[in-house]
Motif scaffolding. Structure first.
Motif, mmCIF file in Angstrom:
data_model
loop_
_atom_site.group_PDB
_atom_site.id
_atom_site.type_symbol
_atom_site.label_atom_id
_atom_site.label_comp_id
_atom_site.label_asym_id
_atom_site.label_seq_id
_atom_site.Cartn_x
_atom_site.Cartn_y
_atom_site.Cartn_z
ATOM 1 N N ARG A 58 2.375 -3.400 2.989
ATOM 2 C CA ARG A 58 1.965 -2.006 3.173
ATOM 3 C C ARG A 58 3.173 -1.084 3.192
ATOM 4 O O ARG A 58 3.172 -0.027 2.557
ATOM 5 C CB ARG A 58 1.143 -1.851 4.464
ATOM 6 C CG ARG A 58 0.584 -0.462 4.623
ATOM 7 C CD ARG A 58 -0.418 -0.133 3.502
ATOM 8 N NE ARG A 58 -0.718 1.272 3.489
ATOM 9 C CZ ARG A 58 -0.542 2.083 2.440
ATOM 10 N NH1 ARG A 58 -0.124 1.604 1.287
ATOM 11 N NH2 ARG A 58 -0.823 3.355 2.534
ATOM 12 N N TRP A 92 -6.850 0.280 3.262
ATOM 13 C CA TRP A 92 -7.328 -0.609 4.327
ATOM 14 C C TRP A 92 -8.238 0.095 5.324
ATOM 15 O O TRP A 92 -9.162 -0.522 5.863
ATOM 16 C CB TRP A 92 -6.154 -1.284 5.029
ATOM 17 C CG TRP A 92 -5.226 -0.362 5.747
ATOM 18 C CD1 TRP A 92 -4.098 0.224 5.255
ATOM 19 C CD2 TRP A 92 -5.334 0.086 7.105
ATOM 20 N NE1 TRP A 92 -3.489 1.002 6.205
ATOM 21 C CE2 TRP A 92 -4.233 0.940 7.358
ATOM 22 C CE3 TRP A 92 -6.249 -0.153 8.131
ATOM 23 C CZ2 TRP A 92 -4.021 1.558 8.584
ATOM 24 C CZ3 TRP A 92 -6.039 0.459 9.359
ATOM 25 C CH2 TRP A 92 -4.940 1.307 9.576
ATOM 26 N N LEU A 106 -1.068 -2.488 10.768
ATOM 27 C CA LEU A 106 -0.890 -1.650 9.580
ATOM 28 C C LEU A 106 -0.632 -0.192 9.972
ATOM 29 O O LEU A 106 0.223 0.473 9.387
ATOM 30 C CB LEU A 106 -2.098 -1.770 8.649
ATOM 31 C CG LEU A 106 -2.241 -3.134 7.963
ATOM 32 C CD1 LEU A 106 -3.611 -3.263 7.310
ATOM 33 C CD2 LEU A 106 -1.127 -3.350 6.952
ATOM 34 N N GLU A 110 2.791 1.883 9.141
ATOM 35 C CA GLU A 110 2.803 3.178 8.462
ATOM 36 C C GLU A 110 3.534 4.221 9.311
ATOM 37 O O GLU A 110 4.318 5.014 8.790
ATOM 38 C CB GLU A 110 1.384 3.627 8.145
ATOM 39 C CG GLU A 110 0.736 2.795 7.056
ATOM 40 C CD GLU A 110 -0.694 3.193 6.749
ATOM 41 O OE1 GLU A 110 -1.241 4.105 7.428
ATOM 42 O OE2 GLU A 110 -1.274 2.610 5.817
#
Length: 194
Positions: A58, A92, A106, A110
């Motif tokens: 990611r 996602w 995730l 980010e």
């Protein structure tokens, strides 16, 4: 700079970049040692390989690092990740395919990649607190920090992603070695934060 100089497809005048890992091997080795410590931290926190690879991927997607995407896609497949989940990873939030732990990781990844967004950081931490303990939160953030560093080395060096020597389905599905697409001097991203 001569405005009429030939340009490559990326708009540079000669297409050559300094491979940071080769040019400054001591600094790169220090980054490798950090990655080793991060790998140990992730293992001690109980983060499974698939979760770590999702974070690696990611962050690499956000940064646009072709070399790290190539390496970590193959690593995720070897760890048992599915092509379906890899295919929807950029979206996602819009799927039901990821666990609460993965979603929290995730979001933290980010927020780590774009630390200027304080609101996203606060939301990510809030979501993470519901499903991850302090050790896991710290480990996820360290994984994201490490892959961000490797992304920058690969992007600024413009490490190439080359076709594998063979084109059999097994090779393209992840059985090729890292050296088939990563620079000889940069084998680390395969296991940098895994």
């Amino acid at each position: 700079m001569d405005g009429n100089a030939p340009r490559d497809v990326n708009g540079t005048t000669d297409g050559r970049r300094v491979y940071l890992d080769k040019q400054s091997p001591a600094a790169y080795r220090a980054l490798v040692h950090i990655a080793d410590a991060v790998r140990a931290t992730a293992a001690e926190a109980g983060l499974d390989r698939i979760l770590v690879e999702l974070v690696n991927l990611r962050v690499s997607q956000i940064n646009g690092c072709a070399s790290c995407l190539d390496v970590h896609t193959r690593a995720a497949l070897r760890a048992g990740e599915t092509t379906r989940r890899l295919g929807v990873l950029p979206a996602w939030r819009d799927t039901e395919l990821f666990t609460a732990r993965e979603r929290a990781a995730l979001a933290l990844a980010e927020a780590t990649t774009d630390p200027a967004d304080r609101l996203a950081q606060d939301r990510a931490y809030g979501a993470a607190r519901a499903v991850l303990d302090d050790e896991e939160i710290s480990a996820v953030i360290w994984v994201a920090i490490a892959i961000n560093a490797f992304n920058r080395v690969s992007i600024l060096s413009r490490h190439p992603v080359r076709a594998a020597a063979t084109t059999s389905p097994a090779t393209s599905a992840g059985s090729a070695t890292a050296s088939a697409s990563a620079p000889v001097s940069a084998p680390l991203p395969v296991d940098a934060t895994a």
